[in-house]
Design a protein around this motif. Structure first.
Motif, PDB file in Angstrom:
ATOM      1  N   VAL A 113       0.841  -1.203   0.000  1.00 59.05           N
ATOM      2  CA  VAL A 113       0.000   0.000   0.000  1.00 59.05           C
ATOM      3  C   VAL A 113       0.875   1.252   0.000  1.00 59.05           C
ATOM      4  CG1 VAL A 113      -1.657   1.354   1.353  1.00 59.05           C
ATOM      5  CG2 VAL A 113      -2.001  -1.106   1.081  1.00 59.05           C
ATOM      6  N   VAL A 114       1.892   1.255   0.870  1.00 56.60           N
ATOM      7  CA  VAL A 114       2.803   2.411   0.948  1.00 56.60           C
ATOM      8  C   VAL A 114       3.509   2.624  -0.392  1.00 56.60           C
ATOM      9  CG1 VAL A 114       4.948   3.267   2.003  1.00 56.60           C
ATOM     10  CG2 VAL A 114       3.148   2.262   3.436  1.00 56.60           C
ATOM     11  N   LYS A 115       3.937   1.524  -1.010  1.00 50.76           N
ATOM     12  CA  LYS A 115       4.612   1.614  -2.308  1.00 50.76           C
ATOM     13  C   LYS A 115       3.686   2.215  -3.363  1.00 50.76           C
ATOM     14  CE  LYS A 115       6.880  -1.178  -5.861  1.00 50.76           C
ATOM     15  NZ  LYS A 115       6.996  -2.517  -6.436  1.00 50.76           N
ATOM     16  N   GLU A 116       2.425   1.749  -3.389  1.00 47.88           N
ATOM     17  CA  GLU A 116       1.481   2.271  -4.388  1.00 47.88           C
ATOM     18  C   GLU A 116       1.168   3.740  -4.144  1.00 47.88           C
ATOM     19  OE1 GLU A 116      -2.978   1.298  -6.101  1.00 47.88           O
ATOM     20  OE2 GLU A 116      -1.643  -0.355  -5.605  1.00 47.88           O
ATOM     21  N   MET A 117       1.028   4.126  -2.877  1.00 46.57           N
ATOM     22  CA  MET A 117       0.781   5.543  -2.564  1.00 46.57           C
ATOM     23  C   MET A 117       1.946   6.419  -3.035  1.00 46.57           C
ATOM     24  SD  MET A 117      -0.992   5.606   1.219  1.00 46.57           S
ATOM     25  CE  MET A 117      -2.595   4.868   1.529  1.00 46.57           C
ATOM     26  N   THR A 118       3.156   5.915  -2.783  1.00 45.88           N
ATOM     27  CA  THR A 118       4.359   6.664  -3.199  1.00 45.88           C
ATOM     28  C   THR A 118       4.394   6.813  -4.717  1.00 45.88           C
ATOM     29  OG1 THR A 118       5.562   5.772  -1.291  1.00 45.88           O
ATOM     30  CG2 THR A 118       6.879   6.745  -3.064  1.00 45.88           C
ATOM     31  N   GLU A 119       4.089   5.716  -5.418  1.00 43.49           N
ATOM     32  CA  GLU A 119       4.087   5.753  -6.892  1.00 43.49           C
ATOM     33  C   GLU A 119       3.028   6.713  -7.435  1.00 43.49           C
ATOM     34  OE1 GLU A 119       3.526   1.657  -7.859  1.00 43.49           O
ATOM     35  OE2 GLU A 119       5.657   1.141  -7.660  1.00 43.49           O
ATOM     36  N   LYS A 120       1.937   6.904  -6.660  1.00 42.22           N
ATOM     37  CA  LYS A 120       0.874   7.829  -7.085  1.00 42.22           C
ATOM     38  C   LYS A 120       1.189   9.276  -6.700  1.00 42.22           C
ATOM     39  CE  LYS A 120      -2.203   4.930  -8.845  1.00 42.22           C
ATOM     40  NZ  LYS A 120      -2.730   5.027 -10.222  1.00 42.22           N
ATOM     41  N   GLY A 121       2.365   9.494  -6.101  1.00 43.06           N
ATOM     42  CA  GLY A 121       2.780  10.868  -5.794  1.00 43.06           C
ATOM     43  C   GLY A 121       2.365  11.361  -4.423  1.00 43.06           C
ATOM     44  N   ILE A 122       1.899  10.474  -3.555  1.00 46.05           N
ATOM     45  CA  ILE A 122       1.539  10.875  -2.195  1.00 46.05           C
ATOM     46  C   ILE A 122       2.825  11.012  -1.374  1.00 46.05           C
ATOM     47  CG2 ILE A 122       0.346  10.135  -0.080  1.00 46.05           C
ATOM     48  CD1 ILE A 122      -1.743   8.777  -1.904  1.00 46.05           C
ATOM     49  N   SER A 123       2.966  12.140  -0.690  1.00 45.22           N
ATOM     50  CA  SER A 123       4.238  12.471  -0.032  1.00 45.22           C
ATOM     51  C   SER A 123       4.547  11.545   1.137  1.00 45.22           C
ATOM     52  CB  SER A 123       4.203  13.921   0.475  1.00 45.22           C
ATOM     53  OG  SER A 123       3.294  14.022   1.567  1.00 45.22           O
ATOM     54  N   GLU A 124       5.833  11.467   1.447  1.00 43.72           N
ATOM     55  CA  GLU A 124       6.305  10.645   2.567  1.00 43.72           C
ATOM     56  C   GLU A 124       5.734  11.167   3.890  1.00 43.72           C
ATOM     57  OE1 GLU A 124      10.602   9.504   4.482  1.00 43.72           O
ATOM     58  OE2 GLU A 124      10.509   9.709   2.286  1.00 43.72           O
ATOM     59  N   GLU A 125       5.633  12.497   3.982  1.00 42.24           N
ATOM     60  CA  GLU A 125       5.092  13.131   5.191  1.00 42.24           C
ATOM     61  C   GLU A 125       3.638  12.711   5.412  1.00 42.24           C
ATOM     62  OE1 GLU A 125       4.225  17.613   6.995  1.00 42.24           O
ATOM     63  OE2 GLU A 125       4.963  17.377   4.939  1.00 42.24           O
ATOM     64  N   ALA A 126       2.836  12.689   4.331  1.00 42.73           N
ATOM     65  CA  ALA A 126       1.426  12.295   4.432  1.00 42.73           C
ATOM     66  C   ALA A 126       1.304  10.829   4.839  1.00 42.73           C
ATOM     67  CB  ALA A 126       0.725  12.534   3.098  1.00 42.73           C
ATOM     68  N   ILE A 127       2.144   9.994   4.228  1.00 43.96           N
ATOM     69  CA  ILE A 127       2.106   8.559   4.535  1.00 43.96           C
ATOM     70  C   ILE A 127       2.467   8.323   6.007  1.00 43.96           C
ATOM     71  CG2 ILE A 127       3.211   6.329   4.056  1.00 43.96           C
ATOM     72  CD1 ILE A 127       3.465   7.281   1.102  1.00 43.96           C
ATOM     73  N   GLU A 128       3.413   9.124   6.515  1.00 41.02           N
ATOM     74  CA  GLU A 128       3.820   9.002   7.915  1.00 41.02           C
ATOM     75  C   GLU A 128       2.676   9.394   8.851  1.00 41.02           C
ATOM     76  OE1 GLU A 128       7.423  10.832  10.475  1.00 41.02           O
ATOM     77  OE2 GLU A 128       7.988  10.109   8.477  1.00 41.02           O
ATOM     78  N   LYS A 129       1.928  10.436   8.481  1.00 40.94           N
ATOM     79  CA  LYS A 129       0.794  10.868   9.303  1.00 40.94           C
ATOM     80  C   LYS A 129      -0.302   9.809   9.347  1.00 40.94           C
ATOM     81  CE  LYS A 129      -0.697  15.098   9.915  1.00 40.94           C
ATOM     82  NZ  LYS A 129      -1.331  16.407   9.720  1.00 40.94           N
ATOM     83  N   LEU A 130      -0.376   9.000   8.276  1.00 39.26           N
ATOM     84  CA  LEU A 130      -1.426   7.984   8.176  1.00 39.26           C
ATOM     85  C   LEU A 130      -0.977   6.615   8.682  1.00 39.26           C
ATOM     86  CD1 LEU A 130      -2.696   8.932   4.591  1.00 39.26           C
ATOM     87  CD2 LEU A 130      -3.935   9.307   6.736  1.00 39.26           C
TER      88      LEU A 130
END
Length: 449
Positions: free
Chosen positions: A217-234
């Motif tokens: 999921v994290v990999k796909e979010m990153t590939e879609k351009g979702i920032s590392e900061e946003a992923i960390e908050k989630l």
């Protein structure tokens, strides 16, 4: 030419058809008990009716139907030579097989809203088609069994659907978990992480958690351009407790200044606490914060059902889609619906050996054939049995008894009736039970009674 089946389709034997009917009849009985009325729509719709309702991934899985006749005659030459599939599709196809039952239902409501009595409750049991990759429990042609209500925003509809799921699976003898979430909670999470403009990418990736895990999921979010900061908050999404109310309370703090998120939590809190008070076992209801269901039209509650004790995808799902009919130019008709996956339910019941004996339709009697004169008398008795609702058939040929016995055994017919000349004269029949081997002679009157 060697015969073959199209990938993702199946033939159904008599046993399979009987078992499928058992599931359908159980669901239909419950739909009617809850006040839903039957509806059927065509197997294909205008392509424009279906396109844009299921998200980008869904659009790719719609089976398009080529226009009749010389469908290439009106094709733009440049598009043809450029092999531009997107532009060519609209020129060679204007119809498509239905992808689900919800969008055709919304189209029906939009066309007939002036004549409908709201809130309008309908159920629908029909096949749908998806150009998906076939695998266990996933087919290209399969049945959906849907129940929907339009014309009400009441959260009691959500409560009723949880009850409908619970009763239906209990009647089928199947232990199931009903997973719930709310689209507004997902919108709140996107706002909390500062990625509201990437809501669809976020929810589509999150919905795959049970298939590809956190790393996927994290990999796909990153590939879609979702920032590392946003992923960390989630990151807290991947570390939920087993207590639904606790998780909702924790969300309230994060949504302190996020109105849509707070609204989603309040709605889900009402549904879950009410369902608990109505006696649905807590272990059968799960608040699944990562549940997104990648369809664009859900606006509120989201449902997904999973069978316990077996590895299988979802066996049911649905949610609230308040703005669906707006796509057809009709506003202010809120809706909510759920679906039962007939084919997957079948596989689960089969794997867990949960089909009852009476789920297989059987013939009660086979009449042996001794020739035309005897067959005529046999048919008179058979007609009387059928009038009583008892199934019976005559072996069609005057063949050796061994052959007729074999036929009965292979069809699992439990009893053979012998009606020869002697029996006709004495108005009796000789009855043999193939399971026990017991044989007896009784009068026609006794037999028919």
């Amino acid at each position: 030419m060697k015969p073959s089946l199209a990938k993702g389709t199946r033939d159904f034997s008599a046993q399979e058809v009987s078992r499928r009917k058992y599931i359908i009849n159980t669901l239909q009985k419950n739909f009617e008990l809850f006040g839903f009325q039957a509806l059927e729509t065509p197997s294909f719709e205008n392509l424009s009716t279906l396109t844009g309702k299921y998200g980008e991934e869904g659009d790719r899985l719609i089976f398009k139907i080529l226009n009749s006749g010389d469908f290439t005659s009106k094709v733009n030459t440049e598009d043809w030579e450029a092999k531009n599939a997107k532009k060519l599709t609209s020129q060679i196809s204007d119809k498509a097989l239905r992808y689900d039952l919800t969008v055709p239902f919304a189209r029906y409501v939009a066309l007939n809203h002036g004549q409908l009595n709201f809130p309008f409750k309908r159920f629908q049991i029909q096949p749908v088609w998806r150009a998906d990759r076939p695998q266990k429990g996933r087919f290209r042609e399969f049945y959906q069994c849907d129940a929907d209500v339009v014309g009400s925003t009441s959260l009691w509809q959500e409560v009723e659907f949880v009850q409908l799921y619970a009763k239906s699976f209990k009647d089928l003898g199947l232990e199931a978990e009903i997973h719930m979430n709310n689209r507004k909670i997902l919108s709140g999470l996107a706002e909390y992480a500062g990625i509201s403009d990437q809501l669809i990418d976020f929810t589509v990736a999150l919905d795959k958690l049970d298939k590809i895990g956190k790393d996927g999921v994290v990999k796909e979010m990153t590939e879609k351009g979702i920032s590392e900061e946003a992923i960390e908050k989630l990151d807290f999404l991947f570390h939920q407790s087993e207590n639904a109310i606790e998780n909702l309370e924790a969300l309230k703090e994060k949504f302190n200044e996020i109105e849509i998120g707070k609204q989603g939590v309040e709605e889900l809190e009402f549904v879950i606490s009410t369902v608990y008070n109505l006696g649905i076992p807590t272990e059968n209801l799960v608040f699944n914060i990562t549940l997104a269901r990648g369809l664009d039209y859900y606006t509120g509650a989201i449902f997904e059902v999973k069978a316990k004790g077996v590895e299988m995808g979802s066996i049911g799902g649905g949610g609230r889609y308040d703005n669906l009919t707006e796509m057809f130019g009709v506003k202010n008709i809120p809706g909510i619906g759920i679906s039962f996956g007939l084919d997957r339910i079948y596989l689960v019941l089969e794997e867990l050996n949960l089909f009852p004996e009476n789920a297989i339709s059987k013939i009660d009697y086979l009449f042996a054939n001794y020739g035309d004169a005897e067959a005529l008398e046999a048919n008179k008795l058979i007609a009387q049995l059928r009038n009583k609702g008892i199934s019976a058939e005559l072996y069609p040929e005057n063949a050796k008894l061994k052959k007729q016995f074999t036929y009965a055994e292979r069809k699992a017919i439990p009893q053979i009736v012998f009606l020869g000349k002697d029996e006709i004269e004495s108005q009796t029949i000789t009855l043999k039970n193939l399971d026990s081997g017991e044989q007896k002679t009784i009068s026609w009157t006794e037999f028919l009674s």
